[in-house]
Design an enzyme around this catalytic site. Structure first.
Site, mmCIF file in Angstrom:
data_model
loop_
_atom_site.group_PDB
_atom_site.id
_atom_site.type_symbol
_atom_site.label_atom_id
_atom_site.label_comp_id
_atom_site.label_asym_id
_atom_site.label_seq_id
_atom_site.Cartn_x
_atom_site.Cartn_y
_atom_site.Cartn_z
ATOM 1 N N LYS A 31 0.841 -1.196 0.000
ATOM 2 C CA LYS A 31 0.000 0.000 0.000
ATOM 3 C C LYS A 31 0.876 1.246 0.000
ATOM 4 O O LYS A 31 0.684 2.170 -0.807
ATOM 5 C CB LYS A 31 -0.900 -0.028 1.236
ATOM 6 C CG LYS A 31 -2.068 0.913 1.188
ATOM 7 C CD LYS A 31 -2.841 0.882 2.519
ATOM 8 C CE LYS A 31 -3.693 -0.376 2.654
ATOM 9 N NZ LYS A 31 -4.296 -0.498 4.006
ATOM 10 N N ARG A 101 -2.922 3.450 8.630
ATOM 11 C CA ARG A 101 -3.289 2.283 7.813
ATOM 12 C C ARG A 101 -2.165 1.262 7.798
ATOM 13 O O ARG A 101 -1.026 1.607 7.532
ATOM 14 C CB ARG A 101 -3.576 2.732 6.374
ATOM 15 C CG ARG A 101 -4.304 4.048 6.280
ATOM 16 C CD ARG A 101 -4.371 4.572 4.854
ATOM 17 N NE ARG A 101 -5.095 3.687 3.953
ATOM 18 C CZ ARG A 101 -5.170 3.877 2.633
ATOM 19 N NH1 ARG A 101 -4.524 4.889 2.075
ATOM 20 N NH2 ARG A 101 -5.838 3.046 1.881
ATOM 21 N N GLY A 110 -6.360 -10.135 8.654
ATOM 22 C CA GLY A 110 -5.790 -10.419 9.971
ATOM 23 C C GLY A 110 -4.958 -9.262 10.469
ATOM 24 O O GLY A 110 -4.640 -9.160 11.641
ATOM 25 N N MET A 112 -4.262 -5.166 11.249
ATOM 26 C CA MET A 112 -5.113 -4.204 11.927
ATOM 27 C C MET A 112 -5.933 -3.375 10.939
ATOM 28 O O MET A 112 -5.442 -2.989 9.884
ATOM 29 C CB MET A 112 -4.262 -3.265 12.768
ATOM 30 C CG MET A 112 -5.090 -2.560 13.818
ATOM 31 S SD MET A 112 -4.209 -1.209 14.566
ATOM 32 C CE MET A 112 -4.479 0.056 13.342
ATOM 33 N N ARG A 340 -3.740 -1.147 -6.417
ATOM 34 C CA ARG A 340 -2.978 -2.411 -6.410
ATOM 35 C C ARG A 340 -3.475 -3.232 -7.590
ATOM 36 O O ARG A 340 -4.553 -2.949 -8.132
ATOM 37 C CB ARG A 340 -3.187 -3.161 -5.102
ATOM 38 C CG ARG A 340 -4.629 -3.569 -4.908
ATOM 39 C CD ARG A 340 -4.910 -4.143 -3.555
ATOM 40 N NE ARG A 340 -6.274 -3.794 -3.179
ATOM 41 C CZ ARG A 340 -6.798 -3.958 -1.987
ATOM 42 N NH1 ARG A 340 -6.082 -4.446 -1.031
ATOM 43 N NH2 ARG A 340 -8.048 -3.630 -1.754
ATOM 44 N N HIS A 462 -4.059 -32.681 5.488
ATOM 45 C CA HIS A 462 -4.499 -33.950 4.904
ATOM 46 C C HIS A 462 -5.637 -33.709 3.916
ATOM 47 O O HIS A 462 -5.609 -34.194 2.788
ATOM 48 C CB HIS A 462 -4.946 -34.882 6.036
ATOM 49 C CG HIS A 462 -5.436 -36.221 5.581
ATOM 50 N ND1 HIS A 462 -6.763 -36.471 5.293
ATOM 51 C CD2 HIS A 462 -4.761 -37.362 5.320
ATOM 52 C CE1 HIS A 462 -6.878 -37.731 4.906
ATOM 53 N NE2 HIS A 462 -5.683 -38.294 4.910
ATOM 54 N N SER A 781 10.285 -43.764 -22.934
ATOM 55 C CA SER A 781 9.241 -42.984 -22.288
ATOM 56 C C SER A 781 9.274 -43.326 -20.806
ATOM 57 O O SER A 781 9.202 -44.503 -20.441
ATOM 58 C CB SER A 781 7.878 -43.317 -22.890
ATOM 59 O OG SER A 781 6.870 -42.673 -22.156
ATOM 60 N N CYS A 849 5.283 -40.314 -19.791
ATOM 61 C CA CYS A 849 3.841 -40.499 -19.705
ATOM 62 C C CYS A 849 3.603 -40.742 -18.226
ATOM 63 O O CYS A 849 4.532 -40.807 -17.454
ATOM 64 C CB CYS A 849 3.381 -41.657 -20.565
ATOM 65 S SG CYS A 849 4.227 -43.193 -20.208
ATOM 66 N N TYR A 869 9.037 -34.444 -24.839
ATOM 67 C CA TYR A 869 7.602 -34.219 -24.674
ATOM 68 C C TYR A 869 7.127 -34.672 -23.301
ATOM 69 O O TYR A 869 7.826 -35.416 -22.602
ATOM 70 C CB TYR A 869 6.808 -34.970 -25.762
ATOM 71 C CG TYR A 869 6.858 -36.463 -25.616
ATOM 72 C CD1 TYR A 869 5.975 -37.145 -24.789
ATOM 73 C CD2 TYR A 869 7.812 -37.212 -26.317
ATOM 74 C CE1 TYR A 869 6.035 -38.513 -24.641
ATOM 75 C CE2 TYR A 869 7.887 -38.584 -26.183
ATOM 76 C CZ TYR A 869 6.989 -39.230 -25.323
ATOM 77 O OH TYR A 869 7.059 -40.583 -25.163
HETATM 78 P P1 ADP Z 1 -7.793 -1.852 3.812
HETATM 79 O O1 ADP Z 1 -6.402 -2.307 3.710
HETATM 80 O O2 ADP Z 1 -8.646 -2.664 4.720
HETATM 81 O O3 ADP Z 1 -8.408 -1.587 2.482
HETATM 82 P P2 ADP Z 1 -7.282 0.955 4.021
HETATM 83 O O4 ADP Z 1 -6.083 1.391 4.762
HETATM 84 O O5 ADP Z 1 -7.175 0.925 2.553
HETATM 85 O O6 ADP Z 1 -7.723 -0.443 4.589
HETATM 86 O O7 ADP Z 1 -8.463 1.875 4.473
HETATM 87 C C1 ADP Z 1 -9.791 1.567 4.206
HETATM 88 C C2 ADP Z 1 -10.506 2.762 3.689
HETATM 89 O O8 ADP Z 1 -10.369 3.855 4.556
HETATM 90 C C3 ADP Z 1 -9.952 3.277 2.370
HETATM 91 O O9 ADP Z 1 -10.494 2.608 1.318
HETATM 92 C C4 ADP Z 1 -10.438 4.711 2.371
HETATM 93 O O10 ADP Z 1 -11.739 4.766 1.881
HETATM 94 C C5 ADP Z 1 -10.415 5.068 3.848
HETATM 95 N N1 ADP Z 1 -9.242 5.876 4.117
HETATM 96 C C6 ADP Z 1 -8.029 5.487 4.522
HETATM 97 N N2 ADP Z 1 -7.198 6.536 4.652
HETATM 98 C C7 ADP Z 1 -7.907 7.625 4.311
HETATM 99 C C8 ADP Z 1 -7.620 8.997 4.230
HETATM 100 N N3 ADP Z 1 -6.423 9.465 4.532
HETATM 101 N N4 ADP Z 1 -8.596 9.814 3.831
HETATM 102 C C9 ADP Z 1 -9.830 9.352 3.544
HETATM 103 N N5 ADP Z 1 -10.154 8.073 3.597
HETATM 104 C C10 ADP Z 1 -9.227 7.200 3.974
HETATM 105 MG MG MG Z 2 -7.750 -0.455 1.114
#
Ligand code: ADP
Ligand code: MG
Ligand code: MG
Length: 892
Positions: A31, A101, A110, A112, A340, A462, A781, A849, A869
């Site tokens: 990100k 973020r 998983g 935060m 992404r 398994h 083969s 084969c 082959y």
């Molecule tokens: P995730 O990885 O779960 O997608 P993000 O970090 O992308 O989490 O945040 C989720 C949402 O929060 C983003 O899609 C966006 O809409 C909102 N967001 C995050 N940072 C900002 C910001 N600086 N300004 C406005 N919205 C934000």
């Molecule tokens: Mg996001």
């Protein structure tokens, strides 16, 4: 001093320091790296900075202590952001708000959740209300911050917050939080603070706690479990992105949304996504309000939409792939918050790869590399249609998502144990076996079931291994699935499914639905798939042949792109109901004459089969293997014969002397053919040495069929293959029979047919003495099923039932060697044999084969070993074509 923090403007520095883009992503997380990269491209991104994954690792290693100098660097980066935005963090008069973020190298559930609106407290909120002229917005943001901070950073349960919101919605008579009046929001803030006593009013403190919470989440149980299940390294760490807030909730000319540059399900080339007016962050995906399709933005907010479209194109061109973007419009101005490479279905992956080439954005080679052999596999399994999945989701019938360990769709009634699964399957029902995890005792149930679901276990559990082995769709490791074996129910949250209820699973995506979804088979002749496979053919060096026993299989193999038949097992033709009695007579014969009589009946039948193969595969090699299995496989069971004898003896009404004698003779023969270790017994070329009439009959059928095909204007290329040889003398002897018959037939017919005689290499001795074998054998083969059995001294049938799966689960063996070729052991023998064979007979044709021929990793090994082959089941041919192209491109 280590640099722990990079502002979005410093991406070039980061790149210069670590070298390549992949390492930048490692340092800044996916990100963060892309936010900085977009900033460099001039895409509007709210200013911010990234605390590196190295800082996270240092924090973890030091026992949850922030590395020295990190906070100072955070402060400087914040200064930089303040300068760019003209706002000040914590300054009530002109407040800067930020989001915090998480972002690891690979996107990872998983980790935060994001905390938005950091920097608000009573004073700041009051001023913000003044400055923005929108008190509703200020208190809406404030109550969001307290709730997010409480649940995400402090780990409080969400319900008390939701209950308070619910109470106020009811009190003020509104349906959604967005409609709550300002006064209510103010009251909510107070109530939230009461249940969040640890909420710090100091913005600096808020930011610090949030950053540390992200660091900690890397080592949290959810994240660790996820990485274990999906084989992601634990030492990558997560980065933390701190970014200026832009507001999609600042009135009606504001919105927030998500968009893909192309359709993620179909691959169609148009922007696709959803947005919401006057909303923030997760509102769009949370499904609280009905979202608006992104195309509608063209009318609602044409300028911003036009810009979004242009950025979408720009980013696609830059990243050379379909993009998944998050954006916000604040007072008419567009901001990008994330991009992404977009997730996509197999169908979309193929279409997008092909169209990117047609649009001149990537090369054919790249397109071929962008599609995985597993995705090709998708086209060969039944699937749920895109619409039915969508409908099921809309109806709330998506029960859970787990690990997608074995592709394909399956529908069945839930059975909680293997015996129930077998009973129901025998009664003609479709069954889904659901277990906490599976064990060897469950295998019979797994085989009887349409698909398999488990709540525990990862990709090498398994259940996952067995499911892939037998081609059963499976979803495993669904942590939130509670299975109550006593009560015969399973549940996710308060959704309960009882034994006998239908569920539908999609092993390609890992989804489990309640109810029965209709399945469809994707079209293998799809324009995009055939184009992509056509390109793959341009790159691969390995030829791809098919294992086919009948003309119908040969035709299917051709459709799938096979370039000949690598293995025709002649004995399959013997098992047909109307032929088996004659085959049994042939085996049970006491004299050569009697045997020849039976063979005379079988010969024309085989000839017909072979002619069909030659005609279907005109101009291409057809490798026919002489009879291989131990003869007792064709005979009735001794017990059955004894029953028959018993019945005849009991019947005193008539005399059965002749019949009894005949059965007694049969029993004698069956006893005589009984072996303790049939796999190592009287089979393969050994049969032909003791009963030359059999290879002679088969050679006659082959050469006559080739003459027939030639007369009909086809171009037959028969190759006759001798199985299980261990000594050149065996080949010499049987080849002698074949040549003798062939010469006789060709002279009688006055037709010349080119043919070869070669051998399978499926014992260590054959591999080790490949040089001498190649004096007689014109081609090799590798029969890698038997070669694996004989190299490991493991009987596949027995081992998979008992210890083999456990070996793989425990990591004693890295993979099941019957599924993926064992590089060192079996591969070592293959290398020796290739070298020995080619030294004796330069340029001799060598291939494999056996089921490994359709396994992508094994195909790559075959490329590496210099084989000519691979031959696999017709259905695997497209997979092998792509895998062979991947091997060649990786090699170059
Ligand atoms: P995730 O990885 O779960 O997608 P993000 O970090 O992308 O989490 O945040 C989720 C949402 O929060 C983003 O899609 C966006 O809409 C909102 N967001 C995050 N940072 C900002 C910001 N600086 N300004 C406005 N919205 C934000
Ligand atoms: Mg996001
Ligand atoms: Mg064999």
């Amino acid at each position: 001093m280590t640099k722990w923090v990079y502002t979005f403007d410093e991406v070039s520095e980061a790149e210069a320091l670590v070298g390549d883009w992949d390492s930048v992503r490692g340092l800044l997380g996916g990100k963060g790296a892309n936010l900085a990269d977009m900033t460099r491209l001039g895409v509007p991104v709210p200013p911010g900075f990234t605390v590196t994954t190295e800082a996270c690792n240092a924090y973890t290693d030091a026992g949850l202590t922030v590395p020295e100098g990190m906070w100072d660097q955070v402060r400087s980066a914040l200064d930089h952001v303040e300068e760019k935005t003209g706002k000040k963090f914590g300054d009530p008069k002109n407040p800067l708000l930020v989001s915090c973020r998480s972002g690891a190298k690979f996107s990872m559930p998983g980790m935060m959740d994001t905390v938005l609106d950091i920097g608000l407290n009573h004073e700041v909120a009051a001023e913000l209300a003044e400055i923005s002229g929108d008190a509703h917005f200020a208190y809406d943001s404030y109550r969001r911050l307290i709730q997010m901070f409480g649940s995400v950073v402090l780990g409080n349960p969400d319900e008390p917050y939701e209950e308070i919101l619910e109470e106020f919605r009811a009190k003020t008579g509104v349906a959604t939080d967005a409609e709550l009046p300002t006064d209510a929001l103010k009251d909510i803030v107070e109530r939230f603070l009461e249940i969040t006593p640890r909420f710090p009013s100091d913005p600096d403190e808020q930011l610090k706690l949030a950053v540390e919470a992200v660091f900690k989440s890397w080592s949290g149980k959810r994240a660790v479990d996820y990485r274990n299940a999906s084989n992601i390294a634990h030492d990558l760490g997560t980065a933390v992105n701190v970014q200026t807030m832009v507001f999609g909730n600042l009135g009606e000319d504001c919105l927030t949304g998500v968009a893909m540059s192309r359709h993620g399900a179909t691959g169609e080339n148009h922007i696709e996504g959803d947005y919401l007016f006057n909303a923030q962050g997760e509102d769009v995906v949370a499904g609280i309000r009905a979202t608006i399709p992104v195309g509608q933005m063209a009318t609602d907010m044409p300028k911003a939409f036009e810009e979004l479209q242009a950025i979408s194109d720009q980013l696609e061109l830059h990243y050379r792939d379909m993009q998944d973007m998050e954006f916000t419009v604040e007072n008419g101005k567009l901001w990008l918050l994330q991009t992404r490479d977009g997730k996509r279905t197999a169908q979309a992956a193929v279409r997008i790869a092909v169209e990117l080439v047609e649009e001149g954005k990537i090369s054919k080679e790249e397109a071929v590399m962008r599609v995985t052999p597993d995705q090709i596999d998708f086209f060969l399994h039944p699937q749920f249609s895109i619409e039915s999945r969508k409908e099921a989701k809309a109806a709330g019938n998506l029960l859970a998502e787990g690990l997608n360990v074995s592709p394909g769709a399956a529908v069945g009634m839930v059975a909680f144990d293997a015996d129930t699964a077998v009973d129901w399957a025998e009664a003609g029902k479709k069954v889904m076996l659901v277990r906490p995890e599976t064990k060897p005792d469950d295998v019979h149930g797994m085989l009887a079931a349409e698909g398999i679901v488990t709540s525990r276990g990862g990709r090498t559990s398994h259940a996952a291994l067995v499911a892939r082995q037998f081609g059963k769709p499976a979803v495993v490791g669904i942590a939130e699935l509670d299975i109550d074996l006593e009560g015969r129910t399973m549940s996710v949250g308060d959704r309960v499914v009882a034994e006998g209820d239908f569920v539908s699973i999609e092993g390609t995506s890992g989804e489990v639905f309640v109810g029965q979804l209709p399945t469809v088979i994707p079209d293998i002749n799809d324009r995009w798939l055939s184009t992509l496979l056509g390109w793959a053919d341009e790159f691969r060096r390995l030829r791809v042949l098919a294992n086919a026993d009948y003309p119908v299989d040969a035709k299917r193999a051709l459709e799938y792109g096979a370039e000949g038949i690598g293995l025709c097992r002649t004995e399959h033709m013997f098992f047909e109901a109307e032929r088996l009695p004659t085959v049994q007579r042939m085996i049970l014969a006491d004299t050569t004459e009697e045997r020849e009589e039976a063979l005379d009946i079988l010969m024309p039948m085989q000839r017909g089969d072979f002619r069909g193969l030659f005609e279907a595969m005109s101009g291409m090699p057809v490798i026919i293997r002489m009879i291989d299995p131990p003869l007792h496989e064709f005979l009735p069971a001794q017990g059955d014969l004894e029953h028959e004898l018993h019945d005849l003896e009991k019947d005193t009404a008539a005399s059965h002397d002749a019949e009894i004698k005949e059965i007694e003779r049969k029993i004698g023969r069956v006893e005589g053919l009984h072996e303790e270790n049939p796999m190592l017994g009287f089979r393969g070329v050994r049969l032909g040495i003791l009963m030359p009439e059999i290879p002679k009959m088969q050679a006659r059928a082959i050469i006559e069929a080739a003459c027939d095909a030639k007369e009909n204007g086809f171009d037959p290329k028969p190759e006759i293959m001798i199985p299980v040889s261990i000594h050149v003398k065996e080949i010499e002897r049987v080849k002698g029979f074949i040549v003798e018959v062939a010469n006789e037939v060709m002279a009688a017919r006055g037709i010349e047919v080119e043919y070869q005689v070669g051998t399978m290499v499926e014992t260590p001795r054959a591999a080790l003495t490949a040089g001498p074998l190649a004096r007689e054998a014109e081609f090799f083969s590798f029969g890698t099923n038997d070669l694996t059995q004989t190299t490991f001294a493991i009987s596949r049938d027995d081992a998979e039932k008992s210890f083999l799966i456990k070996y793989v689960e425990d990591g004693i063996l890295p993979v099941n060697p019957f599924q993926t070729l064992d590089r060192l052991g079996v591969g070592g023998l293959i290398k020796i044999a290739v070298e020995g064979g080619r030294a004796q007979r330069p340029g001799m044709e060598i291939g494999i084969c056996g089921e490994h021929g359709g396994d992508p990793e094994s195909v790559a090994l075959c490329h590496e070993f210099g084989l000519d082959y691979v031959s696999c089941s017709p259905f695997r041919v497209p997979v092998a074509r792509l895998a062979a192209a991947h091997a060649a491109i990786n090699d170059a």
